[in-house]
Scaffold this motif. Structure first.
Motif, short mmCIF file in Angstrom:
data_model
loop_
_atom_site.label_atom_id
_atom_site.label_comp_id
_atom_site.label_asym_id
_atom_site.label_seq_id
_atom_site.Cartn_x
_atom_site.Cartn_y
_atom_site.Cartn_z
N LEU A 1 0.86 -1.21 0.13
CA LEU A 1 0.07 -0.12 0.01
C LEU A 1 0.88 1.25 0.00
CD1 LEU A 1 -3.07 1.06 0.43
CD2 LEU A 1 -2.35 1.50 2.83
N ILE A 2 1.97 1.27 0.78
CA ILE A 2 2.81 2.42 1.07
C ILE A 2 3.42 2.56 -0.36
CG2 ILE A 2 4.86 3.42 2.16
CD1 ILE A 2 2.13 3.03 3.66
N LEU A 3 4.06 1.44 -0.91
CA LEU A 3 4.85 1.41 -2.32
C LEU A 3 3.87 1.59 -3.49
CD1 LEU A 3 7.41 -1.38 -1.19
CD2 LEU A 3 7.57 1.15 -1.03
N GLY A 4 2.62 1.65 -3.37
CA GLY A 4 1.89 1.73 -4.57
C GLY A 4 1.66 0.77 -5.39
N LYS A 5 1.90 -0.53 -4.82
CA LYS A 5 1.79 -1.70 -5.57
C LYS A 5 0.41 -2.47 -5.30
CE LYS A 5 6.80 -2.95 -5.12
NZ LYS A 5 7.68 -3.92 -4.60
N PRO A 6 -0.06 -3.17 -6.35
CA PRO A 6 -1.31 -3.61 -6.10
C PRO A 6 -1.16 -5.26 -5.24
CG PRO A 6 -0.72 -4.24 -8.27
CD PRO A 6 0.46 -3.24 -7.44
N PHE A 7 -2.12 -5.22 -4.53
CA PHE A 7 -1.89 -6.47 -3.60
C PHE A 7 -3.50 -7.30 -3.68
CE2 PHE A 7 -2.16 -9.18 0.12
CZ PHE A 7 -0.88 -9.99 -0.01
N HIS A 8 -3.21 -8.65 -4.33
CA HIS A 8 -4.61 -9.21 -4.58
C HIS A 8 -5.02 -10.53 -3.76
CE1 HIS A 8 -4.63 -6.86 -8.26
NE2 HIS A 8 -3.24 -7.36 -8.67
N LYS A 9 -4.00 -10.81 -2.54
CA LYS A 9 -4.32 -11.64 -1.82
C LYS A 9 -5.32 -11.25 -0.53
CE LYS A 9 -0.73 -14.93 -3.04
NZ LYS A 9 0.38 -15.81 -2.49
N LEU A 10 -5.88 -12.15 0.01
CA LEU A 10 -6.78 -11.70 1.16
C LEU A 10 -5.97 -11.44 2.54
CD1 LEU A 10 -9.44 -11.84 2.67
CD2 LEU A 10 -9.17 -14.13 3.46
N ALA A 11 -6.20 -10.16 2.81
CA ALA A 11 -5.49 -9.46 4.26
C ALA A 11 -6.48 -9.07 5.29
CB ALA A 11 -4.78 -8.23 4.02
N GLU A 12 -7.02 -10.22 6.14
CA GLU A 12 -8.20 -9.82 6.89
C GLU A 12 -7.99 -8.78 7.65
OE1 GLU A 12 -10.76 -11.21 7.09
OE2 GLU A 12 -10.98 -13.50 6.71
N GLY A 13 -6.89 -8.29 7.97
CA GLY A 13 -6.73 -7.05 8.98
C GLY A 13 -7.45 -5.85 8.36
N VAL A 14 -7.51 -5.97 7.04
CA VAL A 14 -7.99 -4.58 6.36
C VAL A 14 -9.46 -4.53 6.70
CG1 VAL A 14 -8.83 -3.70 4.11
CG2 VAL A 14 -6.81 -4.77 4.24
N TYR A 15 -10.28 -5.79 6.92
CA TYR A 15 -11.86 -5.73 7.56
C TYR A 15 -11.53 -5.36 9.01
CZ TYR A 15 -12.06 -7.84 2.82
OH TYR A 15 -12.01 -8.11 1.54
N THR A 16 -10.69 -6.31 9.76
CA THR A 16 -10.78 -6.21 11.21
C THR A 16 -10.59 -4.76 11.53
OG1 THR A 16 -9.90 -8.43 11.07
CG2 THR A 16 -9.70 -7.07 13.16
N VAL A 17 -9.86 -3.97 10.92
CA VAL A 17 -9.50 -2.61 11.34
C VAL A 17 -10.97 -1.67 11.60
CG1 VAL A 17 -9.01 -1.59 9.37
CG2 VAL A 17 -8.01 -0.81 11.49
N GLN A 18 -11.82 -2.10 10.63
CA GLN A 18 -12.91 -1.35 10.89
C GLN A 18 -13.92 -1.75 12.02
OE1 GLN A 18 -15.41 -1.02 6.90
NE2 GLN A 18 -13.76 -2.26 6.02
N ALA A 19 -13.98 -3.08 12.26
CA ALA A 19 -14.56 -3.48 13.32
C ALA A 19 -13.83 -3.16 14.78
CB ALA A 19 -14.52 -5.25 13.55
N LEU A 20 -12.67 -2.98 14.74
CA LEU A 20 -12.07 -2.52 15.81
C LEU A 20 -12.44 -0.79 16.20
CD1 LEU A 20 -8.40 -4.04 15.73
CD2 LEU A 20 -9.94 -4.45 17.18
N MET A 21 -12.58 -0.24 15.32
CA MET A 21 -12.97 1.04 15.30
C MET A 21 -14.55 1.43 15.94
SD MET A 21 -10.62 3.17 14.62
CE MET A 21 -9.78 2.07 15.43
#
Length: 319
Positions: free
Chosen positions: A258-278
């Protein structure tokens, strides 16, 4: 013992491989139109492993649920509620235990995955979680690790831990299910932050990230009624090496790319989890500064370097 693995992605296919490896009869279920299932059905291979011809593949969920002593679920955590409804609709009268081999929290409710599944299939079906450190790639190379099995029933926990223990995976009994689930889900968010630090060249700050990350989540677990010390066990701190440092960590890779501007196509559960943590942060009135920083960078597109420097370098306060 007959084991049904529901889900045939990276982790589900490994659990099927592992269960067969330690002597169980194994069935693996996947959706008929799933690319993962189609690849396994055609070649019995994926990018990580080859399944034995003795492992039975099916896309019939009723078959998978009725021909097992233990059902292991390994799917995207945000699909669990709809999957639970699908299981319930089959109206199968069975008390076969379910093991959730997945980490996450439900977006919109912040509910733990055991809660989500029990709401859909009923409280009569025993539910456990299997979490902890370890990557498929490492296990397949013969590298052992320690993991944790937990449920609300100590007898069930011990039964399942013994059923899956081997020289490759040593299981510990988890007593604090709430803390284990929150810790296991939240460590993926800390993994995102670690990847972001790698991306801006601040990898040396991972020590501070680990120290503050465990403290942050211990406060949340305590506020929710769990044991704050649970976060220092295998479900959270014990999983940091695999999540914050490993080249195989999808969450770390997502943060870095994300920082380097590269696409990432695999599942990273933290992307969803951080919404729930908020949502949990607001509900329980607990500040989660690392999680909030990750959320702001991903969803509000704030400047990563400024946000991370502000988080780690500019605050003067008592530890």
């Amino acid at each position: 013992m007959k084991i049904s693995v529901l889900g045939c992605g990276r982790w589900g296919s490994f659990i099927a491989w592992y269960s067969h490896h330690i002597g169980h009869d194994v069935l693996i279920w996947g959706r008929e139109n799933s690319p993962h299932y189609q690849e396994l059905e055609k070649t019995r291979k994926n990018e990580y492993l080859t399944l034995s011809s003795d492992i039975y593949l099916t896309h019939n969920l009723k078959t998978a649920l009725t021909k097992s002593d233990i059902c292991v679920i390994s799917i995207n955590s945000q699909q669990l509620r709809s999957f639970g409804k699908q299981i319930s609709s089959l109206n199968i009268k069975s008390k076969v235990p379910f093991i959730l081999c997945m980490k996450g929290l439900e977006i919109g409710s912040g509910k733990r995955l055991t809660t989500v599944l029990s709401e859909e299939i009923g409280i009569t079906s025993p539910i456990a979680v299997w979490v902890g450190p370890g990557h498929v790639q490492d296990f397949l190379c013969g590298m052992p690790n320690c993991m944790i099995m937990s449920s609300l029933d100590t007898t069930l926990t011990k039964y399942l831990a013994h059923a899956f223990s081997s020289p490759l995976i040593r299981f510990y009994y988890g007593k604090d299910l709430l803390g284990i689930e929150i810790g296991a889900a939240a460590k993926n968010v800390i993994g995102l932050a670690a990847g972001m630090l790698d991306g801006i060249g601040y990898s040396s700050l991972k020590g501070a990230l680990m120290a503050r990350g465990t403290h942050e989540l211990s406060r949340l677990i305590e506020a929710m009624g769990g044991n704050p010390m649970t976060v220092y066990g295998l479900s959270h701190l014990g999983d940091y090496e695999a999540t914050l440092f490993s080249e195989h960590s999808n969450n770390r890779r997502f943060g870095e790319d994300l920082i380097l501007g590269k696409p990432f196509h695999k599942l990273a559960e933290g992307v969803y989890t951080v919404q729930a943590l908020m949502d949990l942060s607001e509900t329980y009135h607990v500040e989660l500064p690392i999680s909030k920083t990750v959320y702001e960078i991903i969803y509000n597109h704030t400047n990563p370097r400024k946000e991370l420097e502000k988080l780690f370098l500019r605050s003067v306060k008592s530890e």
